[in-house]
Design a protein around this motif. Structure first.
Motif, mmCIF file in Angstrom:
data_model
loop_
_atom_site.group_PDB
_atom_site.id
_atom_site.type_symbol
_atom_site.label_atom_id
_atom_site.label_comp_id
_atom_site.label_asym_id
_atom_site.label_seq_id
_atom_site.Cartn_x
_atom_site.Cartn_y
_atom_site.Cartn_z
ATOM 1 N N THR A 1 0.832 -1.201 0.000
ATOM 2 C CA THR A 1 0.000 0.000 0.000
ATOM 3 C C THR A 1 0.874 1.262 0.000
ATOM 4 O O THR A 1 0.561 2.253 -0.673
ATOM 5 C CB THR A 1 -0.940 -0.004 1.217
ATOM 6 N N ALA A 2 1.977 1.209 0.745
ATOM 7 C CA ALA A 2 2.906 2.338 0.742
ATOM 8 C C ALA A 2 3.504 2.545 -0.642
ATOM 9 O O ALA A 2 3.615 3.679 -1.131
ATOM 10 C CB ALA A 2 4.016 2.102 1.772
ATOM 11 N N HIS B 1 -8.597 -3.957 -2.439
ATOM 12 C CA HIS B 1 -7.245 -4.335 -2.036
ATOM 13 C C HIS B 1 -6.452 -4.912 -3.210
ATOM 14 O O HIS B 1 -5.246 -4.673 -3.327
ATOM 15 C CB HIS B 1 -7.305 -5.318 -0.875
ATOM 16 N N GLN B 2 -7.136 -5.651 -4.058
ATOM 17 C CA GLN B 2 -6.466 -6.200 -5.244
ATOM 18 C C GLN B 2 -5.975 -5.070 -6.145
ATOM 19 O O GLN B 2 -4.843 -5.103 -6.652
ATOM 20 C CB GLN B 2 -7.424 -7.109 -6.013
ATOM 21 N N ALA B 3 -6.805 -4.061 -6.344
ATOM 22 C CA ALA B 3 -6.439 -2.940 -7.209
ATOM 23 C C ALA B 3 -5.248 -2.171 -6.650
ATOM 24 O O ALA B 3 -4.387 -1.691 -7.398
ATOM 25 C CB ALA B 3 -7.633 -2.004 -7.388
ATOM 26 N N ILE B 4 -5.182 -2.069 -5.323
ATOM 27 C CA ILE B 4 -4.047 -1.375 -4.706
ATOM 28 C C ILE B 4 -2.751 -2.126 -4.991
ATOM 29 O O ILE B 4 -1.740 -1.533 -5.388
ATOM 30 C CB ILE B 4 -4.260 -1.236 -3.185
ATOM 31 N N VAL B 5 -2.770 -3.442 -4.798
ATOM 32 C CA VAL B 5 -1.554 -4.230 -5.018
ATOM 33 C C VAL B 5 -1.164 -4.206 -6.498
ATOM 34 O O VAL B 5 0.022 -4.180 -6.840
ATOM 35 C CB VAL B 5 -1.738 -5.675 -4.509
ATOM 36 N N GLU B 6 -2.151 -4.177 -7.383
ATOM 37 C CA GLU B 6 -1.853 -4.119 -8.818
ATOM 38 C C GLU B 6 -1.085 -2.842 -9.177
ATOM 39 O O GLU B 6 -0.281 -2.832 -10.115
ATOM 40 C CB GLU B 6 -3.144 -4.214 -9.624
ATOM 41 N N ALA C 1 -0.182 5.655 4.258
ATOM 42 C CA ALA C 1 -0.782 4.484 3.612
ATOM 43 C C ALA C 1 -0.386 3.210 4.347
ATOM 44 O O ALA C 1 -1.216 2.325 4.591
ATOM 45 C CB ALA C 1 -0.354 4.411 2.153
ATOM 46 N N ARG C 2 0.885 3.121 4.704
ATOM 47 C CA ARG C 2 1.358 1.951 5.452
ATOM 48 C C ARG C 2 0.630 1.829 6.792
ATOM 49 O O ARG C 2 0.189 0.744 7.179
ATOM 50 C CB ARG C 2 2.864 2.060 5.675
ATOM 51 N N ALA C 3 0.513 2.955 7.488
ATOM 52 C CA ALA C 3 -0.139 2.949 8.803
ATOM 53 C C ALA C 3 -1.616 2.575 8.687
ATOM 54 O O ALA C 3 -2.137 1.795 9.497
ATOM 55 C CB ALA C 3 0.018 4.317 9.464
#
Length: 247
Positions: A124-125, A163-168, A223-225
């Protein structure tokens, strides 16, 4: 009288204990050919007979090896044309991994969430640093479908998609495949249903809004937090649902 095939296996069975089992040796041989570049994605495998002779194992053992590597997504059988190396894409090779989150229970499921807590915040970061306007608009549209009055099933699907879209966005196909393997529609449905029963869906919705806000602000630390907080919330919820002694 033993056949040549049986004799080959019998010889392997009497080999020193440190030797690999015959089928595993055949699997490693084929994998080694691929790793060394002797077989490339899309190449046709030598015939079962030739491979068996080359390695000195029975054709039945080689057949088992090919079957195992086909299940793992390394090889594909084209009927009437032979056996070929697949494109070796991460999604194909990790497809069998996707069953992990779907069938895990108890403490094993908690461990799955702990692995997600190691990977998702970092992803996410990275996404916060890389996301462009088009990708952010897509995420916003998905977010609009999470916990805003639609059916629970639509919310669950949108949550997974978010969540999938973020990792993509990271552009890392292997990370995308691993993330898919750690995600479960069944478990997500349990999470949303449990939070709905407890009147806590606004908390889950807020988690997603904070993740999106950090991405929109292109703030990797935030984003990480936000991602870490979200997964910890789900992990705490799951631990509270485990029966005494489970896992």
């Amino acid at each position: 009288m033993s056949t040549p095939d049986h004799a080959a296996d019998a010889g392997a069975d009497t080999a020193p204990a440190e030797r690999l089992p015959v089928t595993q040796r055949a699997i490693e041989h084929i994998k080694g050919m691929i790793a060394a570049g002797l077989l490339r994605p899309g190449d046709r495998l030598p015939t079962e007979r030739d491979l068996s002779a080359e390695l000195g194992v029975s054709r039945s053992s080689m057949r088992e090896a090919i079957r195992a590597l086909t299940t793992l997504g390394v090889l594909e059988v084209r009927h009437g044309a032979g056996v070929y190396v697949t494109r070796l894409r991460p999604g194909d090779l990790l497809e069998t991994f996707s069953v992990l989150a779907e069938i895990s229970q108890g403490e094993t499921l908690v461990e799955v969430l702990q692995v997600r807590r190691m990977l998702e915040p970092a992803a996410t970061a990275l996404a916060a640093a890389r996301a462009d306007d088009v990708q952010l608009r897509r995420l916003s549209a998905i977010l609009d479908r999470i916990g805003t009055g639609e059916s629970e099933g639509e919310t669950v699907a949108a949550d997974l998609h978010f969540h999938q879209a973020i990792v993509e966005i990271t552009g890392n196909a292997t990370l995308v495949a691993v993330n898919d393997g750690l995600s479960s529609r069944t478990f997500n449905a349990r999470v949303w249903h449990g939070h709905r029963e407890a009147g806590l869906t606004a908390r889950l919705r807020g988690d997603h809004e904070r993740i999106y806000q950090a991405l929109r602000d292109r703030d990797p630390d935030a984003a990480r937090a936000a991602a870490t907080t979200h997964i910890l919330e789900v992990e705490r919820w799951l631990r509270g649902r485990l029966a005494p002694g489970e896992g």
